[in-house]
Scaffold this motif. Structure first.
Motif, PDB file in Angstrom:
ATOM      1  N   ASP A  45       0.846  -1.198   0.000  1.00  0.00           N
ATOM      2  CA  ASP A  45       0.000   0.000   0.000  1.00  0.00           C
ATOM      3  C   ASP A  45       0.880   1.246   0.000  1.00  0.00           C
ATOM      4  O   ASP A  45       1.660   1.460   0.942  1.00  0.00           O
ATOM      5  N   ASP A  46       0.788   2.033  -1.069  1.00  0.00           N
ATOM      6  CA  ASP A  46       1.529   3.300  -1.179  1.00  0.00           C
ATOM      7  C   ASP A  46       3.042   3.105  -1.239  1.00  0.00           C
ATOM      8  O   ASP A  46       3.818   3.942  -0.789  1.00  0.00           O
ATOM      9  N   LEU A  47       3.465   2.001  -1.828  1.00  0.00           N
ATOM     10  CA  LEU A  47       4.895   1.702  -1.942  1.00  0.00           C
ATOM     11  C   LEU A  47       5.521   2.507  -3.073  1.00  0.00           C
ATOM     12  O   LEU A  47       4.980   2.565  -4.181  1.00  0.00           O
ATOM     13  N   GLY A  48       6.667   3.119  -2.816  1.00  0.00           N
ATOM     14  CA  GLY A  48       7.374   3.858  -3.847  1.00  0.00           C
ATOM     15  C   GLY A  48       7.961   2.928  -4.900  1.00  0.00           C
ATOM     16  O   GLY A  48       8.430   1.830  -4.574  1.00  0.00           O
ATOM     17  N   TYR A  49       7.937   3.359  -6.157  1.00  0.00           N
ATOM     18  CA  TYR A  49       8.420   2.530  -7.263  1.00  0.00           C
ATOM     19  C   TYR A  49       9.882   2.142  -7.083  1.00  0.00           C
ATOM     20  O   TYR A  49      10.295   1.041  -7.438  1.00  0.00           O
ATOM     21  N   GLY A  50      10.668   3.040  -6.499  1.00  0.00           N
ATOM     22  CA  GLY A  50      12.108   2.788  -6.395  1.00  0.00           C
ATOM     23  C   GLY A  50      12.571   2.327  -5.031  1.00  0.00           C
ATOM     24  O   GLY A  50      13.762   2.429  -4.719  1.00  0.00           O
ATOM     25  N   ASP A  51      11.668   1.795  -4.211  1.00  0.00           N
ATOM     26  CA  ASP A  51      12.015   1.530  -2.812  1.00  0.00           C
ATOM     27  C   ASP A  51      12.311   0.075  -2.473  1.00  0.00           C
ATOM     28  O   ASP A  51      12.400  -0.277  -1.300  1.00  0.00           O
ATOM     29  N   LEU A  52      12.457  -0.780  -3.472  1.00  0.00           N
ATOM     30  CA  LEU A  52      12.817  -2.175  -3.243  1.00  0.00           C
ATOM     31  C   LEU A  52      14.183  -2.439  -3.850  1.00  0.00           C
ATOM     32  O   LEU A  52      14.571  -1.792  -4.834  1.00  0.00           O
ATOM     33  N   PHE A 215      -6.962 -19.697  -2.041  1.00  0.00           N
ATOM     34  CA  PHE A 215      -6.665 -18.345  -2.520  1.00  0.00           C
ATOM     35  C   PHE A 215      -6.510 -17.466  -1.290  1.00  0.00           C
ATOM     36  O   PHE A 215      -7.435 -17.317  -0.493  1.00  0.00           O
ATOM     37  N   LEU A 216      -5.322 -16.898  -1.144  1.00  0.00           N
ATOM     38  CA  LEU A 216      -5.028 -16.003  -0.024  1.00  0.00           C
ATOM     39  C   LEU A 216      -4.630 -14.638  -0.564  1.00  0.00           C
ATOM     40  O   LEU A 216      -3.670 -14.525  -1.317  1.00  0.00           O
ATOM     41  N   GLN A 217      -5.372 -13.619  -0.158  1.00  0.00           N
ATOM     42  CA  GLN A 217      -4.989 -12.246  -0.476  1.00  0.00           C
ATOM     43  C   GLN A 217      -4.503 -11.591   0.801  1.00  0.00           C
ATOM     44  O   GLN A 217      -5.276 -11.398   1.749  1.00  0.00           O
ATOM     45  N   LEU A 218      -3.226 -11.265   0.830  1.00  0.00           N
ATOM     46  CA  LEU A 218      -2.612 -10.586   1.969  1.00  0.00           C
ATOM     47  C   LEU A 218      -2.385  -9.137   1.575  1.00  0.00           C
ATOM     48  O   LEU A 218      -1.438  -8.819   0.852  1.00  0.00           O
ATOM     49  N   SER A 219      -3.287  -8.278   2.015  1.00  0.00           N
ATOM     50  CA  SER A 219      -3.261  -6.863   1.642  1.00  0.00           C
ATOM     51  C   SER A 219      -2.719  -6.052   2.811  1.00  0.00           C
ATOM     52  O   SER A 219      -3.449  -5.717   3.758  1.00  0.00           O
ATOM     53  N   PHE A 220      -1.442  -5.760   2.741  1.00  0.00           N
ATOM     54  CA  PHE A 220      -0.814  -4.954   3.794  1.00  0.00           C
ATOM     55  C   PHE A 220      -1.371  -3.532   3.786  1.00  0.00           C
ATOM     56  O   PHE A 220      -1.719  -2.997   2.728  1.00  0.00           O
ATOM     57  N   ASN A 221      -1.417  -2.902   4.966  1.00  0.00           N
ATOM     58  CA  ASN A 221      -1.580  -1.450   4.963  1.00  0.00           C
ATOM     59  C   ASN A 221      -0.226  -0.768   4.904  1.00  0.00           C
ATOM     60  O   ASN A 221      -0.140   0.430   4.620  1.00  0.00           O
ATOM     61  N   ALA A 222       0.851  -1.499   5.134  1.00  0.00           N
ATOM     62  CA  ALA A 222       2.193  -0.957   4.946  1.00  0.00           C
ATOM     63  C   ALA A 222       2.426  -0.713   3.457  1.00  0.00           C
ATOM     64  O   ALA A 222       2.054  -1.546   2.631  1.00  0.00           O
ATOM     65  N   VAL A 223       2.966   0.432   3.113  1.00  0.00           N
ATOM     66  CA  VAL A 223       3.597   1.429   3.954  1.00  0.00           C
ATOM     67  C   VAL A 223       2.785   2.729   3.994  1.00  0.00           C
ATOM     68  O   VAL A 223       3.333   3.840   4.009  1.00  0.00           O
ATOM     69  N   HIS A 224       1.459   2.577   4.003  1.00  0.00           N
ATOM     70  CA  HIS A 224       0.532   3.703   4.107  1.00  0.00           C
ATOM     71  C   HIS A 224       0.697   4.363   5.483  1.00  0.00           C
ATOM     72  O   HIS A 224       1.025   3.701   6.465  1.00  0.00           O
ATOM     73  N   THR A 225       0.428   5.659   5.555  1.00  0.00           N
ATOM     74  CA  THR A 225       0.375   6.341   6.838  1.00  0.00           C
ATOM     75  C   THR A 225      -0.735   5.752   7.689  1.00  0.00           C
ATOM     76  O   THR A 225      -1.675   5.152   7.133  1.00  0.00           O
ATOM     77  N   PRO A 226      -0.691   5.889   9.006  1.00  0.00           N
ATOM     78  CA  PRO A 226       0.237   6.680   9.815  1.00  0.00           C
ATOM     79  C   PRO A 226       1.623   6.037   9.882  1.00  0.00           C
ATOM     80  O   PRO A 226       1.766   4.833   9.666  1.00  0.00           O
ATOM     81  N   MET A 227       2.597   6.874  10.193  1.00  0.00           N
ATOM     82  CA  MET A 227       3.976   6.405  10.213  1.00  0.00           C
ATOM     83  C   MET A 227       4.263   5.750  11.567  1.00  0.00           C
ATOM     84  O   MET A 227       4.772   6.360  12.494  1.00  0.00           O
ATOM     85  N   ASP A 228       3.893   4.477  11.640  1.00  0.00           N
ATOM     86  CA  ASP A 228       4.067   3.687  12.862  1.00  0.00           C
ATOM     87  C   ASP A 228       5.076   2.576  12.600  1.00  0.00           C
ATOM     88  O   ASP A 228       4.914   1.828  11.633  1.00  0.00           O
ATOM     89  N   TYR A 248       9.717   4.946   7.530  1.00  0.00           N
ATOM     90  CA  TYR A 248       9.223   4.257   6.336  1.00  0.00           C
ATOM     91  C   TYR A 248      10.050   2.998   6.078  1.00  0.00           C
ATOM     92  O   TYR A 248       9.498   1.926   5.768  1.00  0.00           O
ATOM     93  N   ALA A 249      11.350   3.101   6.217  1.00  0.00           N
ATOM     94  CA  ALA A 249      12.219   1.943   6.003  1.00  0.00           C
ATOM     95  C   ALA A 249      11.885   0.831   6.991  1.00  0.00           C
ATOM     96  O   ALA A 249      11.854  -0.359   6.627  1.00  0.00           O
ATOM     97  N   ALA A 250      11.625   1.190   8.231  1.00  0.00           N
ATOM     98  CA  ALA A 250      11.271   0.187   9.237  1.00  0.00           C
ATOM     99  C   ALA A 250       9.944  -0.478   8.898  1.00  0.00           C
ATOM    100  O   ALA A 250       9.785  -1.696   9.055  1.00  0.00           O
ATOM    101  N   MET A 251       8.985   0.295   8.414  1.00  0.00           N
ATOM    102  CA  MET A 251       7.676  -0.249   8.029  1.00  0.00           C
ATOM    103  C   MET A 251       7.805  -1.178   6.828  1.00  0.00           C
ATOM    104  O   MET A 251       7.184  -2.246   6.775  1.00  0.00           O
ATOM    105  N   LEU A 252       8.635  -0.785   5.870  1.00  0.00           N
ATOM    106  CA  LEU A 252       8.839  -1.611   4.685  1.00  0.00           C
ATOM    107  C   LEU A 252       9.599  -2.881   5.042  1.00  0.00           C
ATOM    108  O   LEU A 252       9.326  -3.962   4.493  1.00  0.00           O
ATOM    109  N   SER A 253      10.533  -2.787   5.970  1.00  0.00           N
ATOM    110  CA  SER A 253      11.262  -3.968   6.413  1.00  0.00           C
ATOM    111  C   SER A 253      10.311  -4.990   7.041  1.00  0.00           C
ATOM    112  O   SER A 253      10.438  -6.199   6.816  1.00  0.00           O
TER     113      SER A 253
END
Length: 474
Positions: A45-52, A215-228, A248-253
């Motif tokens: 969710d809201d992942l930057g194109y260049g962040d992987l 069929f499993l859909q795992l829909s993260f809210n990461a890395v959408h705000t709030p920044m937790d 953000y890096a911690a949330m993506l990790s």
């Protein structure tokens, strides 16, 4: 009826149906594979194109998603049909441009407007979960829904046997502070960091259904705000100076770890060669001034979530199916999340019927080399007055001019102010900086005519700008 008895009866019915009714309009493909694969969707969710890592990031390690890309097909021109959350999810689950049935805009959060009677994925639409459940699959959704909070829109009314997550558009990651995390329709108190909780629930679903197709859909809210983020994960990224980027890096990790847990559980259960895994983000990162940013980066793309520029609709996209799809392949032709439904159904041996009027296509022959034709001649976008069309390397786009003009104000009735249509050659200008409409007027006219023809087939939005509740956009 006990689950084991129900499963035996269901499998017996499917076997009889496939044998007796093959080729007679049953919806079960006559050439269905002997062992139908599981389907696992991992949605960021809201992942930057260049962040992987496999997208070029150097400051945020994502080893598990990188390994998924190395073991599958990485699609460099992977798109979504919506520049933000809910419309993309509506297109994902139906395999149809969401504007065809009026789901053009976000329905809002978990209360207020989102609780309005008709604000959600229209019940006239059939979902991927509906179709796989009808084919005998166990179906589960873990994570974010954002397709309506009214009871009739609940995931378990839309084809999912099981649901653990939240119904709105965003949620605190420290869920014990909030009372709207659900198991099915019951509120639960969740003590774990939410990304970790979603990982736990996904693993439980796999463990309980590993003996038959699921069929499993795992829909993260990461890395959408709030920044937790958890303190231990933030501490890993002390070298990142910007505090928002560090969180953000911690949330993506955490997201990467959760994805790795799922992949490892499939491998441990002997299901890696029996599972089609698809990973993508629901839209680009929110990087534009005036939006709630999360520290993401869309490099080398221009634009942001909420825009029809590449930065809003072009996303990391990976498909992996060990032994069936090639490993380490890079695929450059444009694909879109609308393709996931027909691809998953083809893998499951379910025929897509013409009356379903799907816009997506089965990607399997294109990714495994059996077809050298591009999956799509043309892709389209519309979000209020924003618009785009891609045909080959050419893209014509009209986008939110806030990208260009700091401080521009939006009109709540018609959406944000937009630019004129501009023409870009993405093969030479992936950053959409050099408008070629003056030098190529015929190409611009061709694409505009095609977009207008497509747009003329769409429904009026059911809510939001241009809907029956507001004046139509000019």
């Amino acid at each position: 009826m006990k689950p084991g008895i129900r499963r035996v009866l269901r499998n017996s019915w499917l076997a009889a149906l496939a044998t007796v009714g093959a080729g007679q309009g049953t919806g079960i493909a006559s050439d269905a594979p002997a062992g139908r694969p599981n389907v696992v969707l991992l949605v960021a969710d809201d992942l930057g194109y260049g962040d992987l890592g496999f997208q070029g990031a150097r400051d945020i390690p994502t080893p598990h998603l990188d390994a998924l890309a190395q073991g599958g097909v990485r699609c460099t021109s992977g798109y979504v049909s919506g520049p933000y959350c809910s419309p993309t999810r509506a297109g994902l689950l139906t395999g149809r441009y969401q504007q065809r049935f009026g789901h053009e805009f976000n329905p809002g959060g978990g209360g207020g407007a989102a609780a309005a009677k008709n604000v959600g994925l229209p019940v006239t639409e059939t979902t991927l979960a509906d179709r796989l459940k009808a084919a005998g699959y166990a179906t589960g959704l873990v994570g974010k829904w954002h397709l309506g909070s009214e009871a009739k829109f609940h995931p378990q009314k839309r084809g999912f046997d099981e649901f653990f997550g939240f119904l709105g558009g965003q949620h605190t990651y420290f869920a014990s502070k909030s009372g709207d995390v659900y198991r099915g329709t019951e509120v639960v108190k969740e003590e774990a960091y939410l990304t970790d909780a979603f990982s736990r629930e996904a693993l439980s679903f796999i463990d309980r259904h590993k003996d038959h197709p699921f069929f499993l859909q795992l829909s993260f809210n990461a890395v959408h705000t709030p920044m937790d983020a958890t303190e231990d994960r933030v501490a890993r990224f002390s070298s990142i100076e910007d505090p928002k980027r560090r969180t953000y890096a911690a949330m993506l990790s955490a997201l990467d770890e959760a994805a790795g847990n799922v992949i490892e559980r499939l491998r441990a259960a002997g299901l890696e060669e029996k599972t089609l895994i698809i990973f993508f983000s629901d839209n680009g990162g929110p990087t534009m001034a005036g939006t709630t940013t999360n520290g993401s980066k869309n490099d080398p793309l221009r634009g942001s979530k909420r825009t029809t520029l590449e930065g809003g609709v072009r996303v990391p996209f990976v498909l992996s199916w060990k032994g069936t799809l090639p490993a380490g392949k890079v695929y450059d032709q444009p694909i879109i999340q609308l393709d996931i439904l027909p691809t998953a159904l083809a893998a499951a041996g379910v025929d897509a019927e013409p009356e379903w009027k799907l816009d997506g296509v089965n990607l399997l022959p294109h990714l495994n080399g059996k077809s050298d034709q591009p999956p799509h001649d043309t892709l389209y976008w519309r979000l209020g007055d924003q618009a785009a069309i891609r045909r080959g390397d050419w893209k014509l786009v009209r986008y939110d001019q806030t990208v260009d003009l700091a401080g521009a104000q939006s009109d709540a009735r018609s959406g944000p102010p937009v630019t004129p249509f501009r023409l870009y050659n993405l093969a030479k200008d992936i950053g959409e900086t050099n408008d070629l409409s003056t030098e190529n007027p015929d190409k611009a006219k061709e694409l505009l005519a095609a977009w207008e023809d497509w747009s003329g087939q769409l429904a009026r939005p059911l809510w939001g700008p241009g809907s029956r509740a507001t004046p139509a956009a000019n």
